[in-house]
Enzyme design. Structure first.
Site: not given
Ligand code: UD1
Length: 344
Positions: A97, A141, A143, A165, A169, A194
């Site tokens: 991890f 991921s 990602t 990042y 990966k 994931y």
């Molecule tokens: C992010 C990363 C991804 C990584 C994953 C796990 C990006 C573009 N992608 O994914 O590469 O593998 O984290 O660590 O950064 N959101 C809000 N407000 C916030 C934070 C998030 O609205 O303050 C929304 C985002 O737009 C998204 C969702 O919440 O739709 C999830 O966001 P987040 O937890 O950052 O994960 P990912 O974007 O899916």
């Protein structure tokens, strides 16, 4: 089963997914050795893991050890193998991890990300090879996909990460494939991609506790719930989705932990192979749905403001999990309600 599989080395075992997987491994009778640099986790996780084990009446004698150090330090990894392999139970599996995981940070510090993630993994593999330990599960991921706005992303979909990042990966996945293909009579390797792990152990003793300011949504919701943050920013409500906010595939961290153990047991029972698997629930949830569920199960309010879209964000990221479900004969069991309750 657990004894014949030897000892399992968990790199990054103090972190969010590593600590939850460690708890589950102990519960299922496995012996583990955790290594962690604690650069983005707390060494207190070890105490929490043992507390949970004793709450669950798990006998820990000779079942857990901890070494503090960094995978960039080759001598440190060698030392861990020497110490652990001189005990009665040799390291036979590695669940890897350890790594840096912030997308934003990776764009500012690409050298650091490539170094820690890729060089750390190369060091690990060198020492594994030297010690005839050839079983590995790697934390990858979603990602790595190019995110073509498909409803469900499958393992066969195009790959194109959009940040250092993600690039690191994907490079590790390729490196591991090369290792497997060159010595395919003896390496068993699985890369788990994931989706969005959230939640926590139901005891409340473990959780997602990154050092510094979190970027991911769930720790931010927790910060708003606890009053550390005034409101949550929702990154856009003008996406082409049912309520305008982005859709993700949230999976309970205990389900994700179980996916690792099922994968380990699967690759152990089959001939050497290199596997790539999505791990998600296949259920899409919008940001607003996540907030509403969190409010409902925890009886509190999460104030939010709609802000502009986050640069590089994606509308919809949901797993096609048919491959992992059929191969592992396992499915995620915990609901979004469970994730929100346990995570808070
Ligand atoms: C992010 C990363 C991804 C990584 C994953 C796990 C990006 C573009 N992608 O994914 O590469 O593998 O984290 O660590 O950064 N959101 C809000 N407000 C916030 C934070 C998030 O609205 O303050 C929304 C985002 O737009 C998204 C969702 O919440 O739709 C999830 O966001 P987040 O937890 O950052 O994960 P990912 O974007 O899916």
């Amino acid at each position: 089963m657990s004894n014949e599989m030897g000892k399992i080395l968990v790199t990054g075992g103090c972190g969010f997914i590593g600590s939850h997987t460690s708890v589950l491994l102990l519960k299922l009778g496995y012996s583990i050795t955790i290594i962690d640099s604690n650069s983005n986790s707390s060494p207190k996780s070890i105490k929490r893991i043992t507390e949970i084990a004793s709450m669950e009446s798990i006998v820990l004698e000779n079942k857990i050890s901890f070494h503090h150090g960094d995978l960039l330090d080759y001598k440190f990894i060698e030392n861990v193998f020497d110490i652990e392999n001189s005990k009665f139970n040799k390291i036979n599996y590695v669940i890897h991890f350890a790594g840096l995981k912030s997308v934003k940070e990776s764009t500012n510090y690409p050298i650091n990300y490539w170094d820690t993630n890729l060089v750390g993994t190369i060091n690990l593999l060198k020492v594994m090879q030297k010690n005839e330990c050839k079983n590995l599960i790697f934390s990858s991921s979603a990602t790595v996909y190019s995110h073509k706005e498909k409803e469900f992303i499958s393992e066969k979909d195009p790959l194109k990460p959009s940040n250092p990042y993600g690039n690191s990966k994907l490079a590790i996945e390729s490196f591991l494939r090369d290792v497997y293909e060159s010595y395919n009579e003896n390496w068993r390797i699985a890369c788990l991609r994931y989706f969005n792990p959230i939640g926590a152990h139901p005891s409340g003793l473990l959780g997602e506790d990154p050092c510094g300011i979190p970027n991911n949504i769930f720790p931010l919701i927790n910060n708003v719930a606890s009053g550390q943050k005034e409101f949550l920013e929702i990154f856009g409500d003008d996406w082409n989705t049912s309520d305008g906010t982005c859709i993700r595939d949230y999976i309970h961290v205990m389900d994700l932990a179980m996916a690792h153990i099922k994968t380990m047991e699967l690759i152990n029972s089959e001939k050497p192979q290199y596997l790539i698997m999505n791990v998600g629930t296949g259920i899409g949830t919008s940001v607003l749905e996540l907030i509403k569920t969190f409010e409902k199960v925890n009886h509190l309010k999460i104030p939010f403001k709609i802000t502009s879209r986050r640069e590089g964000d994606f509308k919809n990221v949901v797993a096609d999990n048919s491959f992992s479900y059929s191969l592992l004969k396992w499915k995620a069991e915990l609901s979004l309600e469970d994730m929100c309750r346990d995570g808070w």
